[in-house]
Write a protein that holds these residues in place. Structure first.
Motif, short mmCIF file in Angstrom:
data_model
loop_
_atom_site.label_atom_id
_atom_site.label_comp_id
_atom_site.label_asym_id
_atom_site.label_seq_id
_atom_site.Cartn_x
_atom_site.Cartn_y
_atom_site.Cartn_z
N ILE A 117 0.74 -1.00 0.25
CA ILE A 117 0.03 0.00 0.21
C ILE A 117 0.66 1.61 0.02
CG2 ILE A 117 -1.39 1.65 0.92
CD1 ILE A 117 -2.73 -1.62 2.14
N ALA A 118 2.13 1.24 1.08
CA ALA A 118 2.80 2.11 0.96
C ALA A 118 3.45 2.96 -0.26
CB ALA A 118 3.92 2.74 2.25
N ASN A 119 3.93 1.73 -1.25
CA ASN A 119 4.04 2.02 -2.41
C ASN A 119 3.56 3.21 -3.52
OD1 ASN A 119 4.85 0.90 -5.38
ND2 ASN A 119 6.19 0.84 -4.84
N ALA A 120 2.26 2.54 -2.98
CA ALA A 120 1.19 3.60 -3.69
C ALA A 120 0.74 4.91 -2.97
CB ALA A 120 0.25 2.65 -4.06
N ASP A 121 0.86 4.94 -2.07
CA ASP A 121 0.06 5.91 -1.31
C ASP A 121 0.89 7.38 -0.88
OD1 ASP A 121 -1.94 4.94 -2.47
OD2 ASP A 121 -3.04 4.38 -0.11
N TRP A 122 2.73 6.27 0.16
CA TRP A 122 3.57 7.03 0.48
C TRP A 122 3.96 7.90 0.24
CZ3 TRP A 122 9.00 7.84 1.12
CH2 TRP A 122 8.58 8.12 2.20
N PRO A 123 3.67 9.48 -0.14
CA PRO A 123 4.17 10.04 1.18
C PRO A 123 3.21 10.40 0.73
CG PRO A 123 5.81 11.16 0.14
CD PRO A 123 5.44 9.97 -0.72
N ASP A 124 1.94 11.25 -0.01
CA ASP A 124 1.56 11.95 -0.77
C ASP A 124 -0.34 11.52 -0.52
OD1 ASP A 124 3.21 13.15 -2.63
OD2 ASP A 124 2.40 12.27 -4.41
N GLU A 125 -0.70 10.36 -0.41
CA GLU A 125 -1.74 9.92 0.01
C GLU A 125 -1.47 9.32 1.66
OE1 GLU A 125 -4.48 7.80 -2.10
OE2 GLU A 125 -3.68 8.38 -3.97
#
Length: 1038
Positions: A117-125
């Motif tokens: 999940i962090a691969n897609a969402d961090w840091p923006d979301e």
């Protein structure tokens, strides 16, 4: 929306052994997860303490799959239908809670899901992720700390950019150090995980040093010493305390430390250099202190290795192997060698020999599986183990302190011999293990030990190790101990590794003993395997007077071909290959050659996908076919041709490897043909299947092996090709030209890399038969030049023209001037000369480079107006953007190189001068002023100190490396070695006999004397360095 209970029911059905129920459930689950709320229910099921652990684990795996397929377009597997932002936030929160779950497997699975999940969402979301993870690390909960570190391990490695890494490390590493230091608060396994995460940070730091050299240098200088100091303190603690009690958890800290030290040592050697003496001392202490534990749990029969507190085994080899690897890497550095000059080298070597012993597990596995035994013993395929690590470290010590290390081995072996004799007399069951380990250690370094011993003797000093004593007084009596097959086998193999030290008659006795072992029905796998390996080494020392034993060995090995697999089969083949070279195969008889060929081809289809097997099989068949004994070649092809041609004819496009291998084997047989030719009916037997295959084949290997086979036929017995006609009325020549035409049209150039050799030999051997179609062939080659990309393929197209021009210059020039190529009707001469001039400097091979240079001389002599009118690329233009700069690929894309434009005769002269400067007596022809040194702008200057520390080669070693950059380890101007790359036909060609340097010098002098082709004007268009070369050539005395 499906509830967690609904999801649980469907998930349970996906685990049902009934295929119909399982498939239905999987389809239902996919349908349910199209609703984002169902994905939230799936996440909630992971945290349900009431559900079965297997069901929760399954939910974690499915959730990660859901994330990859539905979370974000960033994932390659994304299928759309991403959840709303608020649902994503809820799922993230649930998964984050799973990092603190009591179940270790759930924590790990949630960590993997959150990392994805962090691969897609961090840091923006997901901007607060790092703060939340660090809070978990500071929570004091061992479960939460474990979960957070599982995320960081994957996160640091995969998700942080170079800009994000340093800020994250500034926050993360102090927290990790606090956990590592709190030995009373945190378990050893938790503390070990902090070191693992730190290692990931070091690796990531090294990866970004080119982007941020100064920042990384400061980080390394400030951060690494803190951890290195901590490691030093931890390693000073007695390691024996970690192997006492119910669990060995404490060992994991030491495992992670040594793995991390190896990483730091590789990445930042200057930082770790001051600590090396302490670390090397600690390493030796670990080896000595833990050896009794090794004996108790791995050599004796009365102890079982305990699990960790988490139920995962922490084997001793997981610590010792990386420890020894670290010492091995460290001892390659000159500063580290000081640590072993105070007498510790002897203790280290003695301890290492003890750790090289065969364990109980080794004995059981190797006795049951010959392939495993061989893979452990083979120099090229050794599995990673303490024993292999010890061998590598000893090799390093022998390189750095040769005589001292060999002397230490001598002392260690003497001690072991004395102790094993005492243990044997006392009835100790495992008395043989230390002696087997010592012999294995010496045998693994046989070549180095022999060289060092010979150097000492040649210098008038005593032998540091008396191998002859072992071979004469120790080994023979041990060979009869049938109760200890591994020791027996080791002794036989040891003798073969030092065979050069044995008298001829004693070598013969050992060889005879090995044969008896193979023939005996009572000996076990280890002894037989060792006997075969011994024969492989003894083979090179078999003299003509001993040839009578070779057929016997070959007959003994023949049945093994059909009974063995994998590594054992490879060993048998390698031994046959070694035997086939003995006495040039004169020991072979037609009956034996027949039997071996049948056996080899019987085992071939079963191993046709094994490249190592195929390589050795080709060598063996070539050696058999090449035997000088009358009738051997005929017998071999009689057995082989029907089977190989049938295999080619029956191979489908989906099984291209069958045809490829069969074509390669046919090529090996053709290569082994006698000078008289391929033998009656050879080409007639293979032609139909070969041509039918090449007409439709798309596979690169099939095409290459097919063309190589046709080239060999043309070289070895062209009359068979010329006299053959197929059932369709097409001649052999027409079929070959059809293959050439097909390859020229193929856009995959890899299959056509060998086409040039075929064309050259066709022109040399069958020129008159090719003459009617020669214009069309040349037209097709010119057309392909315009689209060809690879240098080797372009060489295949140009060199045949060079050959033709050298022999029939004016006729070929007429054809080229008349040819019109492509839609723009470009003159053929222009196409050829531009392609030639752009690629001539990259031509490979002794004969091709010579024919190219000779043909250029011929063209310059022509004084033909059409040659003067062709404009080609000259020298590269140095601009302000490229001056004193190394042009990388990325820079070249931004700033493509620009060239001057010059008439062809000018470029031809430049190429000939280049030939003078790079071949023969290059220094005498070179201009006095060197080329400008280009400065690198890649930011690496900050790391010059690190690179200097890496360089431990002496001046003579650098000179050796300089030498081996040439072909096969020789300098580029060594014609004899370069000639090995060309076939024997071309070596006998008059082109290969010409003194090229003298020819070019004479040509230039001739042109200068009569101003041929406006030679003075040509010289005026050269650069200053080239003008100096011309001046020196003209002034050189005959």
């Amino acid at each position: 929306m499906a509830s967690p209970a609904d999801i649980a029911q469907v998930l349970s059905s996906t685990l049902n052994p009934d295929t119909n129920i399982r498939i239905t459930a999987e389809l239902n689950l996919s349908e349910l997860l199209k609703n984002p709320q169902s994905a939230l229910s799936l996440a909630q099921l992971i945290l349900s303490q009431d559900a079965e652990s297997s069901l929760r684990q399954s939910a974690s795996i499915v959730l990660r799959k859901y994330v990859k397929e539905h979370w974000s377009p960033i994932f390659q597997q994304f299928r759309g239908n991403a959840p709303p932002v608020e649902v994503k936030g809820q799922i993230r929160q649930v998964v984050f809670q799973g990092l603190s779950d009591p179940d270790r497997k759930i924590r790990s699975l949630c960590a993997h899901a959150l990392s994805t999940i962090a691969n897609a969402d961090w840091p923006d979301e997901y901007p607060d992720l790092l703060n939340h993870l660090i809070q978990l690390l500071s929570s004091g909960s061992s479960n939460s700390i474990h979960g957070a570190m599982e995320v960081f391990t994957e996160f640091v490695r995969a998700d942080l950019t170079e800009d994000q890494l340093l800020p994250v490390m500034r926050e993360l590493l102090p927290v990790l150090m606090a956990i590592l230091s709190a030995n009373e608060q945190h378990s050893p396994l938790t503390r070990a995980r902090t070191i693992s995460v730190f290692r990931q940070c070091v690796e990531a730091l090294y990866m970004v040093k080119d982007q941020h050299p100064q920042a990384v240098k400061e980080a390394a200088a400030n951060v690494l010493p803190v951890w290195l100091d901590a490691f030093k303190v931890l390693l000073e603690l007695d390691p024996q305390h970690d192997v006492i009690g119910e669990h060995w958890d404490g060992l994991d800290i030491r495992v992670q430390i040594f793995k991390t030290l190896d990483t730091v040592h590789t990445s930042f050697p200057r930082v770790i250099a001051p600590y090396l003496p302490a670390y090397l001392s600690a390493s030796l202490h670990h080896l000595q202190a833990l050896y009794p534990t090794f004996v108790q749990y791995y050599l004796a029969d009365n102890a079982t290795v305990p699990n960790s507190s988490e139920g995962v085994p922490i084997e001793l080899h997981k610590l010792i192997a990386p420890l020894v690897d670290f010492v091995s890497a460290a001892t390659r550095r000159s500063k580290a060698r000081v640590s072993f000059e105070d007498g510790t080298l002897g203790r280290l070597v003695d301890t290492l020999v003890q750790w090289a012993q065969m364990t109980r597990e080794n004995e059981e596995e190797w006795a049951a599986d010959a392939n495993l035994f061989i893979s452990q013993e083979d120099d090229d395929t050794q599995a990673y183990s303490i024993r292999v690590a010890v061998f590598d470290l000893l090799a390093s010590l022998l390189s750095n302190a040769p005589t001292q290390t060999v002397s230490a081995l001598e002392a260690s072996v003497k001690r072991i011999i004395t102790e094993t004799n005492q243990a044997r007399e006392a009835g100790v069951q495992e008395w043989w293990r230390p002696l087997e380990g010592a012999l294995a250690t010496l045998g693994s370094q046989a070549e180095q030990i022999s060289d060092i011993t010979n150097d000492e003797v040649d210098s008038g000093r005593p032998k540091p190790l008396d191998i002859e004593y072992l071979l004469a007084q120790v080994i023979p009596s041990l060979l009869t101990l049938s109760a200890y097959p591994f020791l027996q086998g080791r002794c036989l193999f040891f003798a073969s590794r030092f065979a050069e030290l044995l008298p001829s008659d004693v070598r013969g006795q050992y060889l005879d003993a090995a044969v008896q072992v193979i023939e005996s029905s009572e000996t076990g796998i280890p002894f037989k395997v060792s006997a075969v390996k011994s024969i492989q080494h003894f083979a090179q020392y078999i003299q003509d007077s001993q040839l009578a034993i070779v057929p016997r060995i070959a007959r003994d090995l023949g049945p093994f071909l059909l009974e063995t697999t994998e590594d054992t089969l490879t060993l048998v083949l390698e031994t046959l290959s070694a035997l086939s070279d003995v006495g040039s195969g004169t020991w072979l008889t037609p009956d034996l050659a027949d039997a071996l060929t049948v056996a080899l081809l019987d085992v071939w289809p079963k191993n046709i996908r094994d490249p190592i097997f195929l390589s050795i099989l080709n060598d063996v068949l070539l050696s058999i076919a090449s035997s000088k004994t009358p009738g051997i070649y005929e017998t071999t092809i009689k057995q082989a041709l029907p089977r190989l041609t049938t295999a080619i004819a029956n191979a489908s496009a989906e099984e291209s490897w069958v045809a490829s291998s069969a074509l390669e084997l046919l090529g090996s047989l053709a290569r082994g043909a006698p000078e008289a030719g391929l033998g009656d009916g050879f080409f007639a037997a293979i032609a139909p299947s070969v041509f039918n295959c090449l007409k439709v084949a798309e596979d690169r290997d099939v095409l290459q092996n097919g063309v190589l086979l046709l080239t060999l036929v043309v070289r070895k017995d062209v009359n068979q090709l010329l006299s053959w006609t197929g059932t369709d009325g097409q001649t052999g020549t027409a079929n070959v030209l059809a293959v050439v035409a097909r390859l020229l049209q193929n856009q995959d150039e890899s299959g056509g890399l060998v086409i040039g050799d075929l064309i050259i030999h066709l022109l040399r051997r069958a020129g008159e038969s090719v003459l009617p179609v020669l214009p069309d062939l040349l037209q097709a080659m010119l057309a392909r030049m315009q689209s060809a990309q690879t240098a080797t393929f372009l060489q295949s197209l140009v060199v045949p023209f060079a050959f033709l021009l050298h022999g029939q210059r004016d006729i070929v020039l007429d054809l080229l001037e008349a040819a019109r190529i492509g839609d723009d009707a470009r003159v053929g001469l222009d196409v050829l000369l531009n392609t030639w001039c752009e690629n001539a400097a990259t031509f490979q091979g002794f004969w091709p480079t010579r024919i190219s240079a000779l043909a250029l001389c011929d063209l310059l002599r022509a004084e033909r107006a059409s040659l003067q009118q062709v404009i080609v690329k000259g020298d590269i233009i140095i601009t302000a953007a490229t001056k004193n700069t190394i042009m990388t690929r990325s820079k070249t894309r931004v700033e493509p190189p620009q060239f001057t434009k010059v008439p062809f005769p000018v470029k031809a002269l430049k190429l000939l001068l280049h030939e003078l400067q790079t071949n023969g007596e290059a220094a005498s022809m070179a201009a006095p002023s060197g080329l400008l040194d280009a400065d690198s702008d890649d930011g690496a200057s900050e790391w010059a100190d690190e690179e200097k520390l890496e360089q431990t080669l002496k001046e003579d070693e650098f000179a050796f490396l300089s030498d081996i950059v040439g072909v096969r380890g020789m300098s580029f101007d060594n014609d004899d070695v370069l000639a090995d790359n060309d076939d024997e036909d071309l070596l006998k060609d008059p082109v290969s006999q010409i003194d090229l340097r003298a020819h070019v010098i004479s040509f230039i002098k001739e042109c200068a004397a009569r101003d041929a082709n406006g030679f003075g004007a040509l010289v005026g268009q050269l650069n200053a360095e080239e003008m100096v070369v011309v001046q020196r050539v003209v002034q050189e005395q005959q």
